[in-house]
Design an enzyme around this catalytic site. Structure first.
Site, mmCIF file in Angstrom:
data_model
loop_
_atom_site.group_PDB
_atom_site.id
_atom_site.type_symbol
_atom_site.label_atom_id
_atom_site.label_comp_id
_atom_site.label_asym_id
_atom_site.label_seq_id
_atom_site.Cartn_x
_atom_site.Cartn_y
_atom_site.Cartn_z
ATOM 1 N N ALA A 1 0.871 -1.191 0.000
ATOM 2 C CA ALA A 1 0.000 0.000 0.000
ATOM 3 C C ALA A 1 0.903 1.234 0.000
ATOM 4 O O ALA A 1 0.787 2.119 0.850
ATOM 5 C CB ALA A 1 -0.969 -0.021 1.185
ATOM 6 N N GLY B 1 5.435 8.372 1.651
ATOM 7 C CA GLY B 1 6.377 8.091 2.735
ATOM 8 C C GLY B 1 7.349 6.986 2.326
ATOM 9 O O GLY B 1 8.570 7.107 2.472
ATOM 10 N N HIS B 2 6.783 5.889 1.770
ATOM 11 C CA HIS B 2 7.652 4.798 1.293
ATOM 12 C C HIS B 2 8.537 5.289 0.153
ATOM 13 O O HIS B 2 9.722 4.949 0.077
ATOM 14 C CB HIS B 2 6.817 3.629 0.740
ATOM 15 C CG HIS B 2 5.940 2.971 1.751
ATOM 16 N ND1 HIS B 2 4.575 2.999 1.673
ATOM 17 C CD2 HIS B 2 6.244 2.248 2.855
ATOM 18 C CE1 HIS B 2 4.054 2.318 2.674
ATOM 19 N NE2 HIS B 2 5.054 1.857 3.411
ATOM 20 N N GLY C 1 10.918 4.798 8.235
ATOM 21 C CA GLY C 1 10.353 6.135 8.430
ATOM 22 C C GLY C 1 10.244 6.495 9.905
ATOM 23 O O GLY C 1 10.001 5.638 10.754
ATOM 24 N N GLU C 2 10.393 7.784 10.184
ATOM 25 C CA GLU C 2 10.290 8.255 11.575
ATOM 26 C C GLU C 2 8.846 8.318 12.062
ATOM 27 O O GLU C 2 8.613 8.610 13.223
ATOM 28 C CB GLU C 2 10.941 9.633 11.711
ATOM 29 C CG GLU C 2 12.451 9.558 11.683
ATOM 30 C CD GLU C 2 13.116 10.880 12.030
ATOM 31 O OE1 GLU C 2 12.425 11.905 12.121
ATOM 32 O OE2 GLU C 2 14.351 10.861 12.186
ATOM 33 N N ASP D 1 7.024 5.827 12.447
ATOM 34 C CA ASP D 1 7.071 4.731 13.427
ATOM 35 C C ASP D 1 8.336 4.916 14.249
ATOM 36 O O ASP D 1 9.290 4.128 14.139
ATOM 37 C CB ASP D 1 7.056 3.393 12.700
ATOM 38 C CG ASP D 1 5.781 3.210 11.905
ATOM 39 O OD1 ASP D 1 4.721 3.050 12.523
ATOM 40 O OD2 ASP D 1 5.829 3.262 10.661
ATOM 41 N N VAL E 1 6.770 12.020 6.166
ATOM 42 C CA VAL E 1 6.225 12.753 5.015
ATOM 43 C C VAL E 1 4.752 13.022 5.328
ATOM 44 O O VAL E 1 4.031 12.116 5.766
ATOM 45 C CB VAL E 1 6.361 11.933 3.713
ATOM 46 C CG1 VAL E 1 5.810 12.714 2.528
ATOM 47 C CG2 VAL E 1 7.819 11.567 3.479
HETATM 48 O O1 PAF Z 1 6.917 -0.337 9.091
HETATM 49 C C1 PAF Z 1 6.448 -1.313 8.457
HETATM 50 O O2 PAF Z 1 5.841 -1.176 7.395
HETATM 51 C C2 PAF Z 1 6.603 -2.707 9.029
HETATM 52 O O3 PAF Z 1 6.528 -2.687 10.408
HETATM 53 C C3 PAF Z 1 7.892 -3.404 8.570
HETATM 54 C C4 PAF Z 1 9.117 -2.700 9.069
HETATM 55 C C5 PAF Z 1 7.907 -3.494 7.040
HETATM 56 C C6 PAF Z 1 7.923 -4.846 9.105
HETATM 57 O O4 PAF Z 1 6.830 -5.578 8.693
#
Ligand code: PAF
Length: 281
Positions: free
Chosen positions: A32, A36-37, A147-148, A150, A176
């Protein structure tokens, strides 16, 4: 783009890259994909000779079955997005491939696992550690990007890296945000239009409190953020803590830390959102 579905195939590819002395950057995701990704991916594409992106919705890190089932998934469009961004290598294993048998490991992250996300989502970080360690074992990257948003997860992964002796450079990248301030998250896709508008209040209150911190005590900031958000009938704050960003210990006076961070989790309808803002600036 080469898409690998097995650990063995992925590992062989990595070994071939390393034989050619190429540096490997790794962006683990649960798909998804959003901006950010893409920012993490951009970072790796700039710094590393090869960038590997994994897409795997990891069942062991969800402490609620409904959250796991409702997590947004769109592999076809994610792979297209990666291709468009110039990613050449993707890893999309199945659950059976990553967990051929039960993984009963129990990690110890001490205090980190007992506050905020650790407290409210029991077992969550243990599940994150299981999958990230499995992915690191396969991809064996030089650098890995997180990402920050999390922020606590980032600390857990740094600790995992230290405990397991991986010696991977863990790169934390800034949050982001959408134009109204909402931190980008795959979960945002689950908000209705109305909830989506309300969700922007979360970051607005965090920044507003941060901008007024000189006139307020830590307790007053907490009361203000929680009180104002909970006044909205659609928002339910699960926690809001101001912690030292290195120890994750909650502070009660500003002087207790010179790296304070406000971290929040709030429910909007059935969707749980998290965000954080650096208070010491
Ligand atoms: O941050 C995420 O999307 C998930 O926790 C990760 C690091 C991909 C692990 O499943």
């Amino acid at each position: 783009m080469e898409v690998f579905h097995t650990r063995e195939g992925m590992q062989e590819k990595i070994l071939r890259l390393k034989d050619r002395n190429m540096t490997v950057g790794f962006v683990p995701t649960m798909g998804a994909l959003h901006q950010g990704h893409l920012a993490l991916i951009e970072c790796s594409l700039k710094q590393d000779d090869a960038t590997v992106v994994s897409i795997f919705v990891n069942p062991t890190q969800f402490n609620r079955r409904d959250d796991y089932e409702e997590y947004p998934r769109d592999l076809t469009s994610d792979l297209q997005e990666l291709e468009d961004r110039g990613v050449r290598i993707a890893f999309t294993p199945t659950e059976k491939e990553m967990y051929p048998e039960a993984d009963n490991r129990v990690f110890d992250f001490g205090h980190l696992d007992q506050v905020m996300e650790g407290y409210y989502r029991p077992g969550h970080f243990n599940g994150v550690a299981k999958i990230v360690s499995k992915l690191f074992d396969v991809v064996m990257p030089h650098r890995a990007y997180f990402g920050e948003k999390d922020f606590q997860q980032l600390a857990v992964i740094r600790e995992l890296n230290r405990q397991m002796g991986y010696n991977i450079r863990i790169v934390g990248c800034p949050i982001v945000r959408e134009s109204d301030g909402l931190a980008m998250s795959s979960r945002n896709a689950r908000l209705t239009n109305e909830q989506r508008k309300e969700a922007a209040l979360i970051s607005r209150e965090l920044f507003d409190a941060r901008n007024n911190m000189d006139q307020l005590s830590v307790g007053e900031v907490k009361e203000r953020v929680i009180g104002r958000l909970n006044k909205n009938p659609h928002i339910d704050v699960e926690y809001f803590e101001i912690v030292d960003e290195h120890t994750f210990k909650p502070i009660s006076r500003w002087q207790e830390s010179n790296a304070q961070r406000g971290c929040i989790a709030a429910w909007i309808g059935g969707v749980r959102l998290i965000d954080n803002v650096k208070f010491s600036y």
